[in-house]
Design a protein around this motif. Structure first.
Motif, short mmCIF file in Angstrom:
data_model
loop_
_atom_site.label_atom_id
_atom_site.label_comp_id
_atom_site.label_asym_id
_atom_site.label_seq_id
_atom_site.Cartn_x
_atom_site.Cartn_y
_atom_site.Cartn_z
N UNK A 125 0.83 -1.21 0.00
CA UNK A 125 0.00 0.00 0.00
C UNK A 125 0.86 1.26 0.00
N UNK A 126 2.16 1.07 -0.30
CA UNK A 126 3.11 2.19 -0.26
C UNK A 126 3.13 2.83 1.12
N UNK A 127 2.88 1.99 2.14
CA UNK A 127 2.94 2.37 3.55
C UNK A 127 1.91 3.42 3.94
N UNK A 128 0.84 3.52 3.18
CA UNK A 128 -0.23 4.45 3.53
C UNK A 128 -1.02 3.97 4.75
N UNK A 129 -1.00 2.68 5.01
CA UNK A 129 -1.67 2.12 6.18
C UNK A 129 -0.71 1.19 6.89
N UNK A 130 -0.99 0.95 8.16
CA UNK A 130 -0.11 0.11 8.96
C UNK A 130 -0.45 -1.36 8.79
N UNK A 131 0.56 -2.22 8.78
CA UNK A 131 0.27 -3.65 8.73
C UNK A 131 -0.38 -4.13 10.02
N UNK A 132 -1.35 -5.02 9.89
CA UNK A 132 -2.04 -5.56 11.07
C UNK A 132 -1.08 -6.39 11.91
N UNK A 133 -1.23 -6.31 13.21
CA UNK A 133 -0.36 -7.05 14.11
C UNK A 133 -1.00 -8.33 14.63
N UNK A 134 -2.29 -8.49 14.41
CA UNK A 134 -2.99 -9.62 15.04
C UNK A 134 -2.89 -10.91 14.23
N UNK A 135 -2.29 -10.85 13.04
CA UNK A 135 -2.14 -12.09 12.27
C UNK A 135 -0.71 -12.25 11.75
N UNK A 136 0.25 -11.82 12.56
CA UNK A 136 1.65 -11.96 12.18
C UNK A 136 2.03 -13.44 12.10
N UNK A 137 2.85 -13.76 11.11
CA UNK A 137 3.36 -15.12 10.95
C UNK A 137 4.76 -15.17 11.56
N UNK A 138 4.81 -15.45 12.85
CA UNK A 138 6.08 -15.41 13.58
C UNK A 138 6.75 -16.78 13.51
N UNK A 139 7.96 -16.87 12.97
CA UNK A 139 8.61 -18.17 12.82
C UNK A 139 9.14 -18.72 14.14
N UNK A 140 9.31 -20.02 14.22
CA UNK A 140 9.92 -20.62 15.42
C UNK A 140 11.33 -20.07 15.61
N UNK A 141 11.75 -20.00 16.86
CA UNK A 141 13.10 -19.51 17.14
C UNK A 141 13.24 -18.02 17.08
N UNK A 142 12.11 -17.30 17.11
CA UNK A 142 12.18 -15.83 17.07
C UNK A 142 12.76 -15.29 18.37
N UNK A 143 13.82 -14.49 18.25
CA UNK A 143 14.47 -13.90 19.42
C UNK A 143 13.70 -12.70 19.94
N UNK A 144 13.11 -11.94 19.03
CA UNK A 144 12.33 -10.77 19.41
C UNK A 144 11.49 -10.33 18.21
N UNK A 145 10.46 -9.55 18.49
CA UNK A 145 9.65 -8.90 17.46
C UNK A 145 9.89 -7.39 17.56
N UNK A 146 10.15 -6.76 16.44
CA UNK A 146 10.47 -5.33 16.43
C UNK A 146 9.42 -4.59 15.60
N UNK A 147 8.96 -3.46 16.14
CA UNK A 147 8.06 -2.59 15.38
C UNK A 147 8.43 -1.12 15.59
N UNK A 148 7.93 -0.30 14.68
CA UNK A 148 8.10 1.15 14.76
C UNK A 148 6.73 1.74 15.07
N UNK A 149 6.60 2.40 16.21
CA UNK A 149 5.27 2.83 16.66
C UNK A 149 4.70 3.96 15.83
N UNK A 150 5.57 4.81 15.27
CA UNK A 150 5.11 5.97 14.49
C UNK A 150 6.08 6.20 13.35
N UNK A 151 5.55 6.20 12.13
CA UNK A 151 6.39 6.45 10.96
C UNK A 151 6.22 7.92 10.55
#
Length: 361
Positions: A125-151
């Motif tokens: 969407x050319x970053x016009x909207x934020x990606x949803x966080x409630x259906x993230x596909x988090x792989x096994x062995x994830x050390x951390x999840x990183x996000x940017x609260x405000x672009x």
């Protein structure tokens, strides 16, 4: 002198009361006869400022007892590298939310350190909207999840966050920390360059859960090790003394003006003014960000054509409005309305926008 309305994206406006106090104390810090620019970082005067500033942050953000508050240098860009250096161990993967330019820069740095997964993205969407966080596909062995609260570039902001369970959630809050209430305990680590809402450029605040710091085992230089800085109370090496001092004054200003809740109420009212001018313009102005993703800190918008935007910028500058040109990655127009920007300044911008529309619409 004509009034100046500062809407720069950063380094950004500081409260006028803080600037006056800096001016008043610059040659003589609290009766020492020395300037804050020349005192030792080992002096009792600076140690008091350092400790008091940490405590102010803890009180304003209701930071739990099991968290450390650090003052570091290098801006968020250094944190982009430090986070994976400290926590992305061999055999693990770092999961990133790709929400815009700054998230992209964090991803690029992490990819130099180890394996990275993009678990949510709004690139399509050319970053016009934020990606949803409630259906993230988090792989096994994830050390951390990183996000940017405000672009800041696209003008998008998360209103709510997600429970990541036992996986540490790390957030870059450089452009909206202390602009609204958050639950710090939702995050394992928060970092924020000061030059938007906290103070001047030169210092970065890091808020980290102590248990996360105890996990650090990678053979990294001490200067890049969060635990070393925490153990030294942010005095491992010469800190950015002047910048921390200004953060101290800004935090006291927030405390005296209704705390974070008071700041949040003002920020919502300020944003409403400018978004009203956009939404009530019958298409003369249009927002760059999807309505559900709009930022309270960075209002991005355009006019109907490039020539009109050039004229808008020219006239706005003639009327004392500074910093309304959008970032080169997104172009168009942007008003950054951080904590130090007043309601009256936002009202003046709204009135200018409405008047400009009447004359050229």
């Amino acid at each position: 002198m004509r009034p100046i309305y500062n809407f720069n994206a950063g380094p950004a406006v500081l409260p006028s009361e803080v600037l006056l106090q800096i001016q008043e104390e610059l040659l003589d810090l609290q009766g020492t006869g020395l300037s804050i620019l020349e005192i030792s970082h080992r002096s009792k005067e600076y140690e008091k400022i350092n400790g008091e500033t940490q405590q102010l942050l803890k009180e304003l953000l209701n930071i739990p007892l099991d968290y450390e508050v650090l003052f570091m240098q290098g801006g968020a860009s250094t944190q982009f590298a430090m986070v994976p250096m400290n926590f992305l161990l061999a055999g693990s993967v770092a999961s990133y939310v790709y929400s815009g330019t700054w998230a992209g820069k964090a991803i690029a740095e992490a990819q130099k350190i180890g394996q990275v997964a993009i678990v949510a993205s709004s690139e399509s969407s050319n970053f016009r909207k934020l990606p949803a966080l409630d259906n993230m596909k988090v792989p096994p062995g994830t050390a951390y999840i990183h996000l940017t609260s405000n672009e800041t570039i696209a003008g998008t902001q998360y209103k709510n966050f997600v429970d990541t369970g036992s996986i540490p959630l790390i957030a870059d809050m450089s452009s909206d920390i202390l602009s609204r209430s958050i639950d710090v305990s939702d995050f394992a680590l928060i970092y924020a360059g000061a030059q938007k809402n906290l103070g001047p450029s030169g210092v970065t605040v890091v808020i980290a859960r102590r248990e996360l710091l105890q996990r650090i085992s990678a053979p990294i230089p001490d200067i890049m090790n969060y635990r070393i800085h925490a153990d030294s109370r942010s005095l491992y090496h010469t800190p950015p003394v002047f910048a921390v001092y200004i953060v101290n004054l800004v935090l006291k200003w927030i405390q005296a003006n209704g705390g974070v809740r008071g700041v949040e109420n003002r920020n919502r009212a300020k944003a409403d003014l400018i978004y009203y001018a956009i939404d009530d313009s019958d298409g003369f102005y249009s927002g760059l960000a999807d309505r559900d993703s709009r930022s309270l800190m960075n209002v991005t918008f355009r006019t109907s054509n490039e020539e009109l935007e050039k004229h808008f910028l020219l006239e706005s500058e003639r009327n004392g409005f500074v910093g309304l040109k959008g970032h080169r990655d997104a172009g168009h127009l942007r008003a950054s309305i951080y904590n130090g920007v007043t309601y009256e300044q936002c009202k003046a911008l709204k009135e200018f926008m409405i008047d400009f529309q009447k004359r050229f619409g």
